[in-house]
Motif scaffolding. Sequence first.
Motif, PDB file in Angstrom:
ATOM      1  N   ASP A   3       1.001  -1.185  -0.136  1.00 27.07           N
ATOM      2  CA  ASP A   3      -0.080   0.073   0.136  1.00 27.07           C
ATOM      3  C   ASP A   3       0.901   1.213   0.178  1.00 27.07           C
ATOM      4  OD1 ASP A   3      -2.929  -0.884   1.992  1.00 27.07           O
ATOM      5  OD2 ASP A   3      -2.099  -1.738   0.079  1.00 27.07           O
ATOM      6  N   TRP A  37       0.326   5.962  -9.044  1.00 31.03           N
ATOM      7  CA  TRP A  37      -0.564   4.780  -8.715  1.00 31.03           C
ATOM      8  C   TRP A  37      -0.551   3.825 -10.073  1.00 31.03           C
ATOM      9  CZ3 TRP A  37      -5.151   7.830  -6.261  1.00 31.03           C
ATOM     10  CH2 TRP A  37      -4.726   8.427  -5.267  1.00 31.03           C
ATOM     11  N   GLU A  39      -3.296   1.462 -10.327  1.00 32.37           N
ATOM     12  CA  GLU A  39      -4.691   1.034 -10.701  1.00 32.37           C
ATOM     13  C   GLU A  39      -5.513   2.187  -9.998  1.00 32.37           C
ATOM     14  OE1 GLU A  39      -7.271  -3.113 -10.426  1.00 32.37           O
ATOM     15  OE2 GLU A  39      -6.431  -2.337  -8.676  1.00 32.37           O
ATOM     16  N   THR A 118      -8.728   3.105  -4.939  1.00 32.80           N
ATOM     17  CA  THR A 118      -7.190   2.852  -5.435  1.00 32.80           C
ATOM     18  C   THR A 118      -6.487   1.978  -4.341  1.00 32.80           C
ATOM     19  OG1 THR A 118      -5.878   4.609  -4.029  1.00 32.80           O
ATOM     20  CG2 THR A 118      -7.191   5.192  -6.112  1.00 32.80           C
ATOM     21  N   PRO A 119      -5.427   1.268  -4.486  1.00 31.57           N
ATOM     22  CA  PRO A 119      -4.929   0.396  -3.532  1.00 31.57           C
ATOM     23  C   PRO A 119      -4.437   1.145  -2.125  1.00 31.57           C
ATOM     24  CG  PRO A 119      -3.810  -0.021  -5.863  1.00 31.57           C
ATOM     25  CD  PRO A 119      -4.749   1.216  -5.813  1.00 31.57           C
ATOM     26  N   SER A 120      -4.510   2.663  -2.286  1.00 27.98           N
ATOM     27  CA  SER A 120      -4.099   3.244  -0.970  1.00 27.98           C
ATOM     28  C   SER A 120      -5.178   4.094  -0.452  1.00 27.98           C
ATOM     29  CB  SER A 120      -2.867   3.895  -1.337  1.00 27.98           C
ATOM     30  OG  SER A 120      -3.128   4.673  -2.174  1.00 27.98           O
ATOM     31  N   ARG A 142     -11.610   0.054   2.466  1.00 25.06           N
ATOM     32  CA  ARG A 142     -11.114   0.060   1.393  1.00 25.06           C
ATOM     33  C   ARG A 142     -11.543  -1.429   0.755  1.00 25.06           C
ATOM     34  NH1 ARG A 142      -6.036   1.576   2.360  1.00 25.06           N
ATOM     35  NH2 ARG A 142      -5.053  -0.287   1.572  1.00 25.06           N
ATOM     36  N   SER A 143     -11.296  -2.502   1.473  1.00 22.88           N
ATOM     37  CA  SER A 143     -11.475  -3.759   1.258  1.00 22.88           C
ATOM     38  C   SER A 143     -12.978  -4.134   1.149  1.00 22.88           C
ATOM     39  CB  SER A 143     -10.809  -4.818   2.352  1.00 22.88           C
ATOM     40  OG  SER A 143     -11.024  -6.070   2.082  1.00 22.88           O
ATOM     41  N   ARG A 146     -14.174  -2.643  -2.252  1.00 18.38           N
ATOM     42  CA  ARG A 146     -13.453  -3.209  -3.427  1.00 18.38           C
ATOM     43  C   ARG A 146     -14.305  -4.599  -3.784  1.00 18.38           C
ATOM     44  NH1 ARG A 146      -9.346  -2.820  -7.413  1.00 18.38           N
ATOM     45  NH2 ARG A 146      -9.766  -4.418  -8.695  1.00 18.38           N
TER      46      ARG A 146
END
Length: 167
Positions: A3, A37, A39, A118-120, A142-143, A146
């Motif tokens: 991250d 970033w 993705e 985003t992943p972060s 975030r998880s 997603r």
Amino acid sequence: MPDEAPGPSLPEGRFDGREAFDVLLRNALSAAAREGWKEIVFSDPDFADWPLGERATIEALQAWAASGRRLILLAQRYDILERGHARFVAWRRMWDHIIECRAAGKASGMEVPSAIWTPSWFAHRIDPERSRGVSGADARARSELREAIEECWRMGRPAFPASTLGL
């Protein structure tokens, strides 16, 4: 992929109103370009009120776009995006090789989340009508976001082609 820490321009907490959401999107795209970033996911029923057609948005996307990057678009329908965001549609044609688009449609029975992921970092419009929601870097939130996006993605079909080929 580890991250990445969000930049100072990416707030955490509640936001309220379309202007606040637009600022979040612009700041996220600036951070994406600055921090490289890999993705970004844009998810919305139709992207009607996103500032995707603005020159500043396209400039930020252009600065971010590069080999090894990936932009994922998930919507229930793309007709409003195609009609209302001409600059974005042209940019999408040019960068087709890094963009994946799917339409969940109404048949899926679930509402596509209105979010930037985003992943972060993320911004999730829990009340898209009033552009109210939350943003932040919390790993659990975030998880969960997603997972909701992935569920709609699995039920969707390829959509919003870069070009339409005729016979």
